[in-house]
Design a protein around this motif. Sequence first.
Motif, PDB file in Angstrom:
ATOM      1  N   LEU A  10      41.323  56.678  49.675  1.00  0.00           N
ATOM      2  CA  LEU A  10      40.836  56.432  48.285  1.00  0.00           C
ATOM      3  C   LEU A  10      41.867  55.418  47.685  1.00  0.00           C
ATOM      4  CD1 LEU A  10      40.034  59.807  46.937  1.00  0.00           C
ATOM      5  CD2 LEU A  10      38.412  58.180  47.823  1.00  0.00           C
ATOM      6  N   HIS A  11      41.470  54.295  47.461  1.00  0.00           N
ATOM      7  CA  HIS A  11      42.127  53.269  46.755  1.00  0.00           C
ATOM      8  C   HIS A  11      41.817  53.316  45.003  1.00  0.00           C
ATOM      9  CE1 HIS A  11      43.482  48.888  45.971  1.00  0.00           C
ATOM     10  NE2 HIS A  11      44.376  49.419  45.683  1.00  0.00           N
ATOM     11  N   VAL A  12      42.978  53.819  44.310  1.00  0.00           N
ATOM     12  CA  VAL A  12      42.730  54.113  42.910  1.00  0.00           C
ATOM     13  C   VAL A  12      43.575  53.237  42.008  1.00  0.00           C
ATOM     14  CG1 VAL A  12      43.101  56.067  41.358  1.00  0.00           C
ATOM     15  CG2 VAL A  12      42.502  56.532  43.736  1.00  0.00           C
ATOM     16  N   ASP A  13      42.836  52.717  40.953  1.00  0.00           N
ATOM     17  CA  ASP A  13      43.541  51.985  39.889  1.00  0.00           C
ATOM     18  C   ASP A  13      43.509  52.740  38.537  1.00  0.00           C
ATOM     19  OD1 ASP A  13      44.152  50.192  37.923  1.00  0.00           O
ATOM     20  OD2 ASP A  13      43.776  48.493  39.475  1.00  0.00           O
ATOM     21  N   LEU A  14      44.583  53.151  38.184  1.00  0.00           N
ATOM     22  CA  LEU A  14      44.534  53.941  36.862  1.00  0.00           C
ATOM     23  C   LEU A  14      44.753  53.124  35.691  1.00  0.00           C
ATOM     24  CD1 LEU A  14      46.369  57.192  38.029  1.00  0.00           C
ATOM     25  CD2 LEU A  14      43.947  56.879  37.921  1.00  0.00           C
ATOM     26  N   TYR A  15      44.904  51.881  35.801  1.00  0.00           N
ATOM     27  CA  TYR A  15      45.068  50.851  34.720  1.00  0.00           C
ATOM     28  C   TYR A  15      44.266  51.192  33.480  1.00  0.00           C
ATOM     29  CZ  TYR A  15      46.114  46.781  32.269  1.00  0.00           C
ATOM     30  OH  TYR A  15      46.558  45.743  31.167  1.00  0.00           O
ATOM     31  N   GLU A  38      53.862  51.036  41.815  1.00  0.00           N
ATOM     32  CA  GLU A  38      54.085  50.761  40.450  1.00  0.00           C
ATOM     33  C   GLU A  38      54.411  49.177  40.189  1.00  0.00           C
ATOM     34  OE1 GLU A  38      56.325  53.542  38.118  1.00  0.00           O
ATOM     35  OE2 GLU A  38      55.888  54.971  39.541  1.00  0.00           O
ATOM     36  N   GLY A  39      54.155  48.483  39.018  1.00  0.00           N
ATOM     37  CA  GLY A  39      54.625  47.249  38.869  1.00  0.00           C
ATOM     38  C   GLY A  39      53.836  46.481  37.925  1.00  0.00           C
ATOM     39  N   THR A  40      54.183  45.303  37.158  1.00  0.00           N
ATOM     40  CA  THR A  40      53.330  44.656  36.416  1.00  0.00           C
ATOM     41  C   THR A  40      52.384  44.073  36.910  1.00  0.00           C
ATOM     42  OG1 THR A  40      54.834  42.743  36.877  1.00  0.00           O
ATOM     43  CG2 THR A  40      55.537  44.200  34.918  1.00  0.00           C
ATOM     44  N   LEU A  41      51.360  43.553  36.290  1.00  0.00           N
ATOM     45  CA  LEU A  41      50.201  43.051  36.708  1.00  0.00           C
ATOM     46  C   LEU A  41      50.804  41.494  37.482  1.00  0.00           C
ATOM     47  CD1 LEU A  41      47.988  42.718  33.429  1.00  0.00           C
ATOM     48  CD2 LEU A  41      47.338  43.665  35.591  1.00  0.00           C
ATOM     49  N   PRO A  43      38.412  44.953  47.793  1.00  0.00           N
ATOM     50  CA  PRO A  43      38.467  44.446  46.285  1.00  0.00           C
ATOM     51  C   PRO A  43      39.519  45.247  45.685  1.00  0.00           C
ATOM     52  CG  PRO A  43      36.672  45.931  46.770  1.00  0.00           C
ATOM     53  CD  PRO A  43      37.143  45.464  48.200  1.00  0.00           C
ATOM     54  N   SER A  44      39.930  44.700  44.417  1.00  0.00           N
ATOM     55  CA  SER A  44      40.738  45.340  43.440  1.00  0.00           C
ATOM     56  C   SER A  44      39.778  46.599  42.945  1.00  0.00           C
ATOM     57  CB  SER A  44      41.418  44.760  42.377  1.00  0.00           C
ATOM     58  OG  SER A  44      42.000  45.546  41.323  1.00  0.00           O
ATOM     59  N   PRO A  45      40.147  47.835  42.595  1.00  0.00           N
ATOM     60  CA  PRO A  45      39.491  48.992  42.047  1.00  0.00           C
ATOM     61  C   PRO A  45      39.433  48.936  40.704  1.00  0.00           C
ATOM     62  CG  PRO A  45      41.433  49.866  43.183  1.00  0.00           C
ATOM     63  CD  PRO A  45      41.510  48.379  43.550  1.00  0.00           C
ATOM     64  N   SER A  46      40.010  47.957  40.135  1.00  0.00           N
ATOM     65  CA  SER A  46      40.348  48.119  38.518  1.00  0.00           C
ATOM     66  C   SER A  46      39.090  48.520  37.620  1.00  0.00           C
ATOM     67  CB  SER A  46      40.872  46.703  37.950  1.00  0.00           C
ATOM     68  OG  SER A  46      41.921  46.332  38.558  1.00  0.00           O
ATOM     69  N   LEU A  66      45.498  58.757  49.668  1.00  0.00           N
ATOM     70  CA  LEU A  66      45.417  58.252  48.191  1.00  0.00           C
ATOM     71  C   LEU A  66      46.355  56.971  47.977  1.00  0.00           C
ATOM     72  CD1 LEU A  66      45.315  61.537  45.922  1.00  0.00           C
ATOM     73  CD2 LEU A  66      43.275  60.226  46.829  1.00  0.00           C
ATOM     74  N   LEU A  67      45.834  56.021  47.739  1.00  0.00           N
ATOM     75  CA  LEU A  67      46.696  54.717  47.242  1.00  0.00           C
ATOM     76  C   LEU A  67      46.436  54.561  45.868  1.00  0.00           C
ATOM     77  CD1 LEU A  67      45.624  52.166  50.063  1.00  0.00           C
ATOM     78  CD2 LEU A  67      48.076  53.291  49.716  1.00  0.00           C
ATOM     79  N   VAL A  68      47.494  54.557  45.002  1.00  0.00           N
ATOM     80  CA  VAL A  68      47.447  55.002  43.690  1.00  0.00           C
ATOM     81  C   VAL A  68      48.020  53.598  42.973  1.00  0.00           C
ATOM     82  CG1 VAL A  68      47.557  56.326  41.527  1.00  0.00           C
ATOM     83  CG2 VAL A  68      47.150  57.185  43.735  1.00  0.00           C
ATOM     84  N   GLU A  69      47.526  52.793  42.497  1.00  0.00           N
ATOM     85  CA  GLU A  69      48.095  51.737  41.582  1.00  0.00           C
ATOM     86  C   GLU A  69      48.164  52.342  40.143  1.00  0.00           C
ATOM     87  OE1 GLU A  69      46.735  47.771  41.956  1.00  0.00           O
ATOM     88  OE2 GLU A  69      45.674  48.184  43.975  1.00  0.00           O
ATOM     89  N   TRP A  70      49.069  51.997  39.389  1.00  0.00           N
ATOM     90  CA  TRP A  70      49.461  52.208  37.877  1.00  0.00           C
ATOM     91  C   TRP A  70      49.432  53.943  37.691  1.00  0.00           C
ATOM     92  CZ3 TRP A  70      50.844  48.483  34.888  1.00  0.00           C
ATOM     93  CH2 TRP A  70      50.263  47.246  35.221  1.00  0.00           C
TER      94      TRP A  70
END
Length: 147
Positions: free
Chosen positions: A75-80, A30-33, A55-58, A102-106
């Motif tokens: 699995l690199h996950v970006d829920l943004y 978790e954290g801001t951009l 790469p970022s998975p955005s 699972l690596l989960v951003e946002w």
Amino acid sequence: MRTLADAQATEAFGAWLATLVRPGDVVTLEGTLGAGKTSIARGLLAALGLPGEAPSPSFAIVQPYEPPEVRFPVLHVDLYRIDDPAEIDELALDDSRYDSLLLVEWPERAGPGYWPDALRLGLTIEPDGTRGLTVGVPEAWETRWPT
């Protein structure tokens, strides 16, 4: 709170974290951009054997990594870009969890308590430009996490 001096220290923390993770784990970031979420993920993935920069998975939302490019599935996950937590079910992340990290951003986009057994990493950008790191260690991690 732990302080990460720069991007290299943030990636080094991710590399250290790679020594603790295993398939079936969930690590939330978790954290801001710009706070360093992807830097931690890049350090971890590099330590697991990924050649080159992750790469970022955005835009893809889920970026899978499989052996032999990494030691075990990740699995690199970006829920943004997820607007409704119900959309997460369509990603079938819980099915992949049994044999993957699972690596989960946002993760906050999933709603509170979506992964109650996740190692929760929170990053902040401090006034001096360093990153502040807080860690929420669930019961499942207590024997692995150094005190």
